[in-house]
Design an enzyme around this catalytic site. Structure first.
Site, PDB file in Angstrom:
ATOM      1  N   ARG A 108       0.815  -1.218   0.000  1.00 60.87           N
ATOM      2  CA  ARG A 108       0.000   0.000   0.000  1.00 60.87           C
ATOM      3  C   ARG A 108       0.851   1.273   0.000  1.00 60.87           C
ATOM      4  O   ARG A 108       0.363   2.355  -0.235  1.00 60.87           O
ATOM      5  CB  ARG A 108      -0.963  -0.014   1.206  1.00 60.87           C
ATOM      6  N   GLN A 159      11.844 -15.049   6.211  1.00 58.88           N
ATOM      7  CA  GLN A 159      10.562 -15.589   5.732  1.00 58.88           C
ATOM      8  C   GLN A 159      10.623 -15.485   4.205  1.00 58.88           C
ATOM      9  O   GLN A 159      10.520 -14.393   3.654  1.00 58.88           O
ATOM     10  CB  GLN A 159       9.396 -14.760   6.288  1.00 58.88           C
ATOM     11  N   ARG A 180      30.099  22.417   4.735  1.00 56.90           N
ATOM     12  CA  ARG A 180      30.099  21.009   4.333  1.00 56.90           C
ATOM     13  C   ARG A 180      30.972  20.183   5.274  1.00 56.90           C
ATOM     14  O   ARG A 180      31.657  20.714   6.131  1.00 56.90           O
ATOM     15  CB  ARG A 180      30.541  20.917   2.876  1.00 56.90           C
ATOM     16  N   ASN A 236      41.341  37.797   8.195  1.00 52.96           N
ATOM     17  CA  ASN A 236      40.164  38.273   7.486  1.00 52.96           C
ATOM     18  C   ASN A 236      40.225  37.826   6.033  1.00 52.96           C
ATOM     19  O   ASN A 236      41.207  38.087   5.334  1.00 52.96           O
ATOM     20  CB  ASN A 236      40.066  39.795   7.557  1.00 52.96           C
TER      21      ASN A 236
END
Ligand code: UD1
Ligand code: MG
Length: 464
Positions: free
Chosen positions: A16, A74, A335, A379
């Site tokens: 489903r 199974q 990242r 900087n």
């Protein structure tokens, strides 16, 4: 003391869901559905646990690699009754009670399972099943009761008559059973039903014909037993789960400005007095310190924030560490492998990866810093690019303390800039620069007076 065994059913495809992925592997709060149930099952400390797998068996095993469960295959999914029967070998001589759980019922709580086991034992029952009353019972097996209110059987929706479909009491798919009764009853179960499957709940009727004690435990909060069979149910479950987690963090002293749009995965931890704005996603093993401010639209995965970090609106951060006092964003992308020191500022449209950036260093605008180590109080001017890739290999850049990198500079790795270096604006740096040096590219600057006017005249004249 009697022992407890667990059989967890997780072999079905979940048709489903209309998915290529087996249903129980669909993530709920970032974790496969069946893992929620499995982890709850482990908390009742069973002495044996069998997980019945079939569809996606290998992926399920990989999803839980701790090794202390017994995986039972199974081969063909012939129904929930058949699935339980597959575990028979392991429980043949089991002295105790067996709890049967469905891998698609993830919100079940440890306390409820313990309560069920107690009732099962007090009543000396052969089988105890959990039931709940739902306003909309669609999809669930209905509980049949006789005139005196005693359970008389379970009928699946597809096999139910119109009148039976109106029954609101449903089977939760959670059972406690004596293994001797369970397996002998299962041998008797037939597949004469709409789906041609061997139904586990059919053992109820078999027990009754054998005059066994069948008990039911009714849970008051039906949310706990909700099963996931469709994408719609998965979305509803995700919402429930999220509400549960959000409530936990608000209780612990965290402000969520808009809990409706705050998505916190289960393993995340958050310190008190942290404020989290709308549309924030805290995923994986993310750890947030105290008094952090996350303005909104943040997507954090496996990331650690110390205390007092401020994430401005719209950041994506993966596998990174950020020390206290740092300010990141808006619109920044950190990242994997990024480590920011104390009071570092990373501003808009800055991408950082595999980078260690020292205390007080700033890169506020339009910059790519990849495979780089930067010292303190440096900087990085607007538009600086570390050129770390030549199409074959990645190379590292090293920048010292108190370095001034002028705007629009490109640093071609491998390269090292010593402490106190000045990089003039728009410099392409190709070689190492010693501490304290200025580096610039010699370029002639020319000015031609009156040029614009001459050009415009010429262009106009050329138009026909
Ligand atoms: C089942 C119950 C239903 C109950 C509902 C509660 C049956 C026949 N019906 O219905 O009474 O109201 O749960 O959520 O049991 N599975 C296997 N092997 C199989 C078939 C299923 O391992 O051959 C596993 C599935 O992966 C799933 C679980 O068993 O995790 C339940 O199966 P599902 O098909 O979802 O049963 P429901 O129709 O929900
Ligand atoms: Mg189900």
């Amino acid at each position: 003391m009697k022992r407890i065994g667990v059989i967890l059913l997780a072999a079905g495809q979940g048709v489903r869901m209309k998915s290529g992925l087996p249903k129980v592997l669909h993530p709920l709060a970032g974790k496969p559905l069946f893992l929620h149930t499995l982890e709850t099952a482990l908390r009742i400390e069973p002495s044996a646990i069998a997980v019945i797998i079939g569809h996606g068996a290998e992926a399920l095993r990989r999803a839980y690699s701790h090794g202390d469960v017994n995986w039972v295959i199974q081969e063909k999914q012939l129904g929930t009754g058949h699935a339980v029967l597959c575990a028979k070998e392991g429980f043949r001589d089991f002295q105790g009670d067996v709890v049967v759980l469905s891998g698609d019922v993830p919100l079940i709580r440890e306390q409820t399972l313990k309560m069920m086991i107690n009732i099962h034992r007090e009543r000396k029952a052969s089988l105890t099943l959990m039931t709940a009353s739902l306003d909309v019972a669609t999809g669930y097996g209905r509980i049949l009761r006789d005139a005196r209110g005693k359970i008389a059987g379970v009928v699946e929706e597809r096999d139910a008559t119109g009148a039976q479909k109106r029954i609101r009491e449903v089977n939760a798919g959670v059972y406690v059973a004596s293994p001797q009764f369970l397996f002998s009853a299962l041998e008797q179960v037939k597949n004469h039903n709409q789906q041609g499957e061997y139904y586990l709940p059919d053992v109820v009727a078999i027990g009754l014909t054998r005059e066994k004690e069948i008990a039911t435990v009714h849970v008051d909060d039906p949310r706990e037993m909700m099963g996931v069979n469709t994408r719609e149910e998965l979305a509803a479950m995700e919402k429930l789960f999220q509400e549960r987690i959000n409530r936990k963090w608000m209780d612990a002293g965290v402000t969520l400005k808009d809990p409706e749009t705050t998505y916190i995965e289960e393993e995340v931890t958050i310190g008190k007095d942290t404020v989290i704005g709308p549309n924030s996603h805290l995923r994986g093993r993310t750890v947030i310190g105290e008094r952090c401010q996350i303005d909104g639209s943040a997507y954090l995965t496996d990331t650690e924030l110390d205390d007092d970090v401020h994430l401005l609106f719209s950041v994506v951060i993966t596998s990174s560490r950020i020390a206290s006092g740092a300010i990141v964003g808006p619109f920044a992308h950190l990242r994997p492998g990024t480590s920011l020191g104390r009071n570092v500022h990373i501003g808009n449209f800055v991408e950082v990866k595999q980078a260690t950036i020292g205390d007080g260093t700033k890169a506020n605008h339009l910059t790519y810093l990849g495979d780089v180590t930067i010292g303190r109080e440096t900087n990085i001017g607007a538009g600086t690019i570390t050129c770390n890739y030549d199409g074959f290999n990645k190379y590292r850049t090293s920048i010292g303390d108190r370095v001034q990198v002028g705007s629009d500079s490109t640093l071609v790795a491998p390269i090292s800039l010593g402490d106190d270096v000045y990089v003039a604006t728009a410099t392409t740096v190709r070689h190492d620069v010693p501490a304290g040096a200025l580096v610039f590219n010699e370029r002639r600057e020319a000015v031609r007076e009156g040029w614009t006017e001459r050009k415009r005249k010429k262009m106009k004249g050329s138009k026909s």
